[in-house]
Design an enzyme around this catalytic site. Structure first.
Site, PDB file in Angstrom:
ATOM      1  N   ARG A  31      52.195  41.442  34.018  1.00 31.14           N
ATOM      2  CA  ARG A  31      50.993  42.018  35.086  1.00 31.14           C
ATOM      3  C   ARG A  31      51.917  42.175  36.601  1.00 31.14           C
ATOM      4  O   ARG A  31      51.933  41.180  37.033  1.00 31.14           O
ATOM      5  CB  ARG A  31      49.769  41.842  35.507  1.00 31.14           C
ATOM      6  CG  ARG A  31      48.904  41.957  33.866  1.00 31.14           C
ATOM      7  CD  ARG A  31      47.263  41.441  33.984  1.00 31.14           C
ATOM      8  NE  ARG A  31      46.856  40.881  34.931  1.00 31.14           N
ATOM      9  CZ  ARG A  31      45.553  40.943  35.181  1.00 31.14           C
ATOM     10  NH1 ARG A  31      44.715  41.618  34.894  1.00 31.14           N
ATOM     11  NH2 ARG A  31      45.024  39.528  35.864  1.00 31.14           N
ATOM     12  N   THR A  53      50.427  45.928  41.714  1.00 30.31           N
ATOM     13  CA  THR A  53      49.824  46.984  41.134  1.00 30.31           C
ATOM     14  C   THR A  53      48.374  46.596  39.926  1.00 30.31           C
ATOM     15  O   THR A  53      48.114  47.562  39.261  1.00 30.31           O
ATOM     16  CB  THR A  53      51.031  47.902  41.037  1.00 30.31           C
ATOM     17  OG1 THR A  53      51.407  47.248  39.492  1.00 30.31           O
ATOM     18  CG2 THR A  53      51.797  48.044  42.228  1.00 30.31           C
ATOM     19  N   ASP A  63      42.674  31.807  34.124  1.00 35.29           N
ATOM     20  CA  ASP A  63      43.768  32.704  34.109  1.00 35.29           C
ATOM     21  C   ASP A  63      44.408  32.156  32.225  1.00 35.29           C
ATOM     22  O   ASP A  63      44.394  30.342  32.587  1.00 35.29           O
ATOM     23  CB  ASP A  63      45.253  32.667  34.802  1.00 35.29           C
ATOM     24  CG  ASP A  63      46.131  33.211  34.561  1.00 35.29           C
ATOM     25  OD1 ASP A  63      46.870  33.749  35.028  1.00 35.29           O
ATOM     26  OD2 ASP A  63      47.284  32.706  32.850  1.00 35.29           O
ATOM     27  N   ASP A 118      47.524  30.306  32.249  1.00 37.21           N
ATOM     28  CA  ASP A 118      47.235  28.577  33.059  1.00 37.21           C
ATOM     29  C   ASP A 118      45.938  27.365  32.231  1.00 37.21           C
ATOM     30  O   ASP A 118      47.349  26.362  32.575  1.00 37.21           O
ATOM     31  CB  ASP A 118      47.046  28.526  34.392  1.00 37.21           C
ATOM     32  CG  ASP A 118      47.826  29.797  35.540  1.00 37.21           C
ATOM     33  OD1 ASP A 118      49.680  29.572  34.700  1.00 37.21           O
ATOM     34  OD2 ASP A 118      47.616  30.620  35.892  1.00 37.21           O
TER      35      ASP A 118
HETATM   36  N1  URA Z   1      44.011  37.606  32.045  1.00 38.50           N
HETATM   37  C1  URA Z   1      43.714  36.258  31.831  1.00 38.50           C
HETATM   38  O1  URA Z   1      44.350  35.357  31.869  1.00 38.50           O
HETATM   39  N2  URA Z   1      42.460  36.689  32.081  1.00 38.50           N
HETATM   40  C2  URA Z   1      41.201  37.553  33.180  1.00 38.50           C
HETATM   41  O2  URA Z   1      40.594  37.179  33.503  1.00 38.50           O
HETATM   42  C3  URA Z   1      42.302  38.123  33.106  1.00 38.50           C
HETATM   43  C4  URA Z   1      43.676  39.628  32.739  1.00 38.50           C
END
Ligand code: URA
Length: 209
Positions: free
Chosen positions: A104, A108, A200, A203
């Protein structure tokens, strides 16, 4: 919601709550994602085609139910999808595996593809796309679009968490693709993160933050 299955089994929900906790360490998070994926995998593979073949038990011969058809394909949306992939492969070690590299753009939130490698004869196989977070839906929509362009016709999408906004957008783009998730959360925040979510996913799986 139509074409969305929320796997609300107590074990899934309990393990998911442990994953959401911000102080859950990486090793435990990884173990939990594997366990939850196996439970989601149980649900998503419910309609696999079966046949029967004669076998000998120690007592007698019987016609025993076995899986049939071409090998299933799991396609991981990198990198966080790999967290789900391992649990799926624990369940079906003979499955074929594909990878779609999509990130991503942080400004944007648009999906950008950087890698695409999938097995042959996708049109004859059941395909299960795995990506833990259906957030804006951008990467899931782009990944499934590419997978369709590569020939797949029978696709399911498995995630851990979905935002209502992501589900809506995904279903607009791919109404034929069922979504299987452990939970539908409240909303997206301004950065495209699922709230309350689990942070995330990449992560948390790999300990990169
Ligand atoms: N990607 C992620 O890892 N966590 C989110 O909350 C949204 C997209």
């Amino acid at each position: 919601m139509k074409n969305v299955t929320v796997v609300d089994h107590p074990l899934v929900q309990h393990k998911l709550s442990l994953m959401r906790r911000k102080d859950t360490p990486t090793a435990l998070f990884r173990q939990l994602i594997r366990e939850v994926t196996m439970l989601l995998g149980y649900e998503v593979t419910r309609d696999l085609p079966m046949t029967s073949e004669p076998i000998d038990t120690p007592l007698k011969q019987m016609d025993a139910p076995v899986l049939t058809g071409k090998k299933l394909v799991f396609i991981s949306v990198l990198r966080a999808g790999n967290g789900l992939l391992e649990g799926m492969l624990d369940l079906i070690p003979s499955a074929r595996v594909g990878h779609v590299g999509i990130y991503r753009d942080p400004d944007t939130l648009v999906a950008v593809e950087y890698y695409f490698k999938v097995p042959e004869e996708l049109d004859e196989r059941k395909v299960i796309v795995v990506d833990p977070m259906l957030a804006t839906g951008n990467s899931a929509i782009a990944a499934v679009q590419r997978i369709k362009e590569a020939g797949a016709k029978d696709i399911k999408f498995v995630c851990l968490l979905a935002a209502p906004e992501g589900i809506e957008r995904f279903q607009e783009a791919h109404p034929d693709v069922p979504i299987i998730t452990a939970a539908i959360d409240e909303k997206l925040n301004d950065h495209g993160y699922i709230v309350p979510g689990l942070g995330d996913a990449g992560d948390r799986i790999y300990g990169t933050k």
